[in-house]
Design a protein around this motif. Sequence first.
Motif, PDB file in Angstrom:
ATOM      1  N   UNK A 194     -35.993  29.937  26.874  1.00  0.00           N
ATOM      2  CA  UNK A 194     -36.436  29.058  25.803  1.00  0.00           C
ATOM      3  C   UNK A 194     -37.607  27.889  26.434  1.00  0.00           C
ATOM      4  N   UNK A 198     -41.576  27.397  25.777  1.00  0.00           N
ATOM      5  CA  UNK A 198     -42.088  26.160  25.560  1.00  0.00           C
ATOM      6  C   UNK A 198     -43.206  26.509  26.489  1.00  0.00           C
ATOM      7  N   UNK A 209     -46.313  23.252  26.423  1.00  0.00           N
ATOM      8  CA  UNK A 209     -45.506  21.954  26.038  1.00  0.00           C
ATOM      9  C   UNK A 209     -44.577  21.725  27.123  1.00  0.00           C
ATOM     10  N   UNK A 238     -41.937  19.137  26.881  1.00  0.00           N
ATOM     11  CA  UNK A 238     -40.931  19.616  25.935  1.00  0.00           C
ATOM     12  C   UNK A 238     -39.761  20.217  26.539  1.00  0.00           C
ATOM     13  N   UNK A 265     -37.641  18.244  28.396  1.00  0.00           N
ATOM     14  CA  UNK A 265     -36.738  17.369  27.358  1.00  0.00           C
ATOM     15  C   UNK A 265     -35.553  18.175  27.005  1.00  0.00           C
ATOM     16  N   UNK A 266     -35.904  19.555  26.731  1.00  0.00           N
ATOM     17  CA  UNK A 266     -35.050  20.737  26.442  1.00  0.00           C
ATOM     18  C   UNK A 266     -33.964  20.773  27.399  1.00  0.00           C
ATOM     19  N   UNK A 278     -31.719  18.174  27.216  1.00  0.00           N
ATOM     20  CA  UNK A 278     -30.605  17.975  25.895  1.00  0.00           C
ATOM     21  C   UNK A 278     -29.941  19.170  26.105  1.00  0.00           C
ATOM     22  N   UNK A 279     -30.105  20.380  26.886  1.00  0.00           N
ATOM     23  CA  UNK A 279     -29.225  21.308  27.026  1.00  0.00           C
ATOM     24  C   UNK A 279     -28.068  21.111  28.044  1.00  0.00           C
ATOM     25  N   UNK A 335     -31.489  29.701  17.759  1.00  0.00           N
ATOM     26  CA  UNK A 335     -32.706  28.664  17.791  1.00  0.00           C
ATOM     27  C   UNK A 335     -33.840  29.300  18.278  1.00  0.00           C
ATOM     28  N   UNK A 340     -35.501  31.645  15.999  1.00  0.00           N
ATOM     29  CA  UNK A 340     -36.176  31.054  14.923  1.00  0.00           C
ATOM     30  C   UNK A 340     -37.507  30.286  15.416  1.00  0.00           C
ATOM     31  N   UNK A 341     -37.616  30.142  16.678  1.00  0.00           N
ATOM     32  CA  UNK A 341     -38.682  29.317  17.178  1.00  0.00           C
ATOM     33  C   UNK A 341     -40.085  29.732  16.810  1.00  0.00           C
ATOM     34  N   UNK A 342     -40.910  29.113  16.415  1.00  0.00           N
ATOM     35  CA  UNK A 342     -42.208  29.521  16.191  1.00  0.00           C
ATOM     36  C   UNK A 342     -43.184  28.789  16.690  1.00  0.00           C
ATOM     37  N   UNK A 343     -44.281  29.276  17.018  1.00  0.00           N
ATOM     38  CA  UNK A 343     -45.288  28.826  17.912  1.00  0.00           C
ATOM     39  C   UNK A 343     -46.393  28.015  16.793  1.00  0.00           C
ATOM     40  N   UNK A 344     -46.429  27.006  16.723  1.00  0.00           N
ATOM     41  CA  UNK A 344     -47.066  26.412  15.661  1.00  0.00           C
ATOM     42  C   UNK A 344     -48.791  26.972  15.613  1.00  0.00           C
TER      43      UNK A 344
END
Lengths: 908, 73
Positions: free
Chosen positions: A58, A62, A67, A70, A73-74, A77-78, A97, A100-104
């Motif tokens: 993950x 990122x 990012x 982020x 940040x992850x 959170x993890x 997750x 399902x992650x998608x690069x914008x």
Amino acid sequence: MAALDQKSPNVLLQSLCCRITGKSEAEVAHQFQYAVRVIGSNYAPTIERDEFLVSEKIKKELVKQRREADAALFSELHRKLQTQGVLKHRWSVLYLLLSLCEDPRKPSPRLGSYGALFAQALPRDAHSTPFYCTRPQSLALSYGDRGSGGAGAPGGLSTTVGTSGIASLGVYSLNGPSPTPQSLLAGQPPAGGTQALGSRLAWALPVGSSPSCALAPPSLRPPLGPVALNRGVRPRRDGDPNAEVTEGALVRDILYVFQGIDGKYIKMSLSENCYKMDAKVVLCKSLRDTSGRLAELGWLHNKVRKYTDARSLDRAFGLVGQSFCASLHQELKEYYRLLSVLHSQLQVEEDQGVNLTVESSLTLKRLLVWTYDPKVRLKTLAALVDFCQGRKGGELASAVHAYGKTGDPQMRALVQHILSLVSHPILNFLYRWIYDGELEDTYHEFFVASDPNVKTDRLWHDKYSLRKSMIPSFITMDQAHKVLLIGKSINFLHQVCQDRTPPGRITPASQSTHTHKDAAELLWDLEGVFQGKIDAAYFDTSKYLLDVLNRPYLLLEHLQAMRRYLLLGQGDFIRHLMDLLKPELARPATTLYQHNLTGILETAVRATNAQYDNAEILKRLDVRLLEVSPGSTGWDVFSLDYHVDGPIATVFTRECMSRYLRAFNFLWRAKRMEYTLTDIWKGQMCNAKLLKTMPELSGVLHQCHMLASEMVHFIHQMQYYITFEVLECSWDELWNKVQQAQDLDHIISAHEVFLDTIMSRCLLDSNSRSLLNQLRAIFNQIIEFQSAQDALYRSALEELSLRLQYDEQRRRREAQGEWGVTAEQEAEEAKRVGEFQDTIPKMRSQLHILTHYYQGIVQQFLVLLMTSPDQSLRFLSFRLDFNEHYRAREPRLRASLGTARGRRSSNI
Amino acid sequence: MASGANANMNAVRETMDVLLEISRLLNTGLDMESLSICVRLCEQGINPEALSSVIKELRKASDSLKASENSTT
């Protein structure tokens, strides 16, 4: 929320469907059905349950999206999530997750990129023919590869199973009506089908009670059957042998088999010596066949590997063998490179899981196509390995070369590449040998062999030889001989001639060719460069050797000296020597002393033209006494000798010298006959006048004269034949050949031929032993005749002197006025004369016998000459019997002459 | 017991918050409810791979459905 674990998965799924599509339960029935199918058929996860790995992925994702904040940040959170002990399957959630992650910025995930990667990688692997030299460390590298692959195997194997199933399932269901391949449907064993269905039903049982299931049973059931049947519900436990194997698992298996490692389903069968699919594995026929064809690659690989493993540590296998192994390793390395590409593809596929579509996944068919070229290469290698079994050195190179004769350009390139590596050490040997004369062939691989036991005096003849089996087939016999000769010449110069010229000076060509980089090209340009180099080296070296032999070692002078002294070419010297030796040689052989004879020889040299000869040659001239047998005279044992040593002895070997001595003996004997006959003639001339006063002798004397002239004629013809038809002709041939000789071998062979001709023409070889015996007998008759005539003259002269004495006495008395003779004296005189006259018939009969016997022998000799196969000997017989004197007496001669003539006319 | 259940509830809520945050970070497009359903499914040992593919397919299906509805209306 509190009832986290209470709802069944199907209920949850249904609500999820509603939630995502935003429709009511009834509307999403179709989607729900699909979801159940997918989830149900992929119960076990295909990836490792490692939370850390997923979190790392993950973060990477990122970072990839730029990012970094982020990502930090992850991880925060993890960490928080980890402190909470609520979730049991944290990795699972995280993985979800992540999937399902998608690069914008990148809306569509990568598709088919691996196919492209393969398309690039494969051709390069397929016909890469590296020219750099790799040493066997590549082997260690490939071992490492394999080790890591092996380590990952257990996890990998257990996880592959579902991958392709999901991917293809997704596609099929998306496309609406499932376009299942016919072959799969047809090849489906019913047992597997029911088994899969059973497991599927077991899974669906709890669902049955839920309302959602009851909602759409008719739409749910029908597709379930075929799907479960076709795509193979993945076995719950991988060890289950009765379940059908998916293609993905087979691909994984095949990749191991490619490296010669037994797979899960495909194993090496020792009894049949091939890879076999486990008979218990349930599989459709086409997949079984395909994997069987693919597994051949593993078998081929094993074969090549076994050979290189066995040989690469075997030092006795030699340099050529080692380079053959190295080239095989190189090819194997290329093969391993391909395998590692395939492996990484497989790995990526696993990591990606469902994301991959069918276009880019590995299938057996794809493998079949991709491994086609490597298979052809491996096949060639395996065939080579088979063919080269038990060969080494030049033989090995020949074997490889034989395989290069093929019409397939790819295969030819491969074999030629191997051959260039294999022949490299041979060419190295060759260059060392022809330019430096050094033979560093520890393992007996080069086609020139050296015998260390041979001393330097036999160096040229015996030390070096050709190993016929080791001559590579791309080197002709002629070239091999030249190569042998070049190195031999260099060694000969160094060791025998003590010539210390650096090799570079002998062959000017060698400097430019000492770079062996063009070794590989040389092989294919045999007609041109290679041949040229060998020829140049051959020419230069041989010329240099001949120069050395001719200048400081006077080879040609020695040859001439042989002819002049041992073959009696120097007439005045021989004649004078015979004059001086005659009193000595007439004595019994036991009373001869070598030093006396040596003194006489020196006198003879000093008195004749021989004194102007080279001191080097005269120094070698010597007297030799043959073995003394009882009763032999000096004539029988005397012989001239010529000492040879050093480089000259290579041409004048011991055998040559013994033949020279035999020839000398024969010539010396013939010469002695001539000499004897001269004496006889002299005696006759001197005594003829004296003995005129004795008329009673005239008959005997006439007989003597006749016999003597017969003998003179015979010996003259013999001498003519020997001198002109044998010696001079052969000598002329020899001289021409020696002048044109390109190397020492030419001179040696010409010399051999020269000696052979002389031997056979002088009747010294075994074929003409009978002729020689006849000739000996004739010679003996001459000697006997000489002694007989001597005796005759002696008694005649004695008688003559007595008569003269008697007359003298009578005259003196008469002058004194006395009676010339008394009756007593007269009676005495008459009695003596009577006695003498009585001996005359005896002499006469003796001479008669001699003549008869002599003529008999000559006739015998002539008969033998007539039947001799040698034309020059037949001509000799015509000369000896020019007036057909003997023919008239000898009926056999007449008959044989007649038949000979008849034969000749019939031939015409 | 009640306090234990309460603490548990808090922990669950916190966990869900964290997961939602992660989900947002990763731009998964899941709302709280679907996320909680997914978490529950995962906790039951569902294959996350399969689940993710299902979700993607569902989204695609609803997208196409909406598109067809738009075109028809």
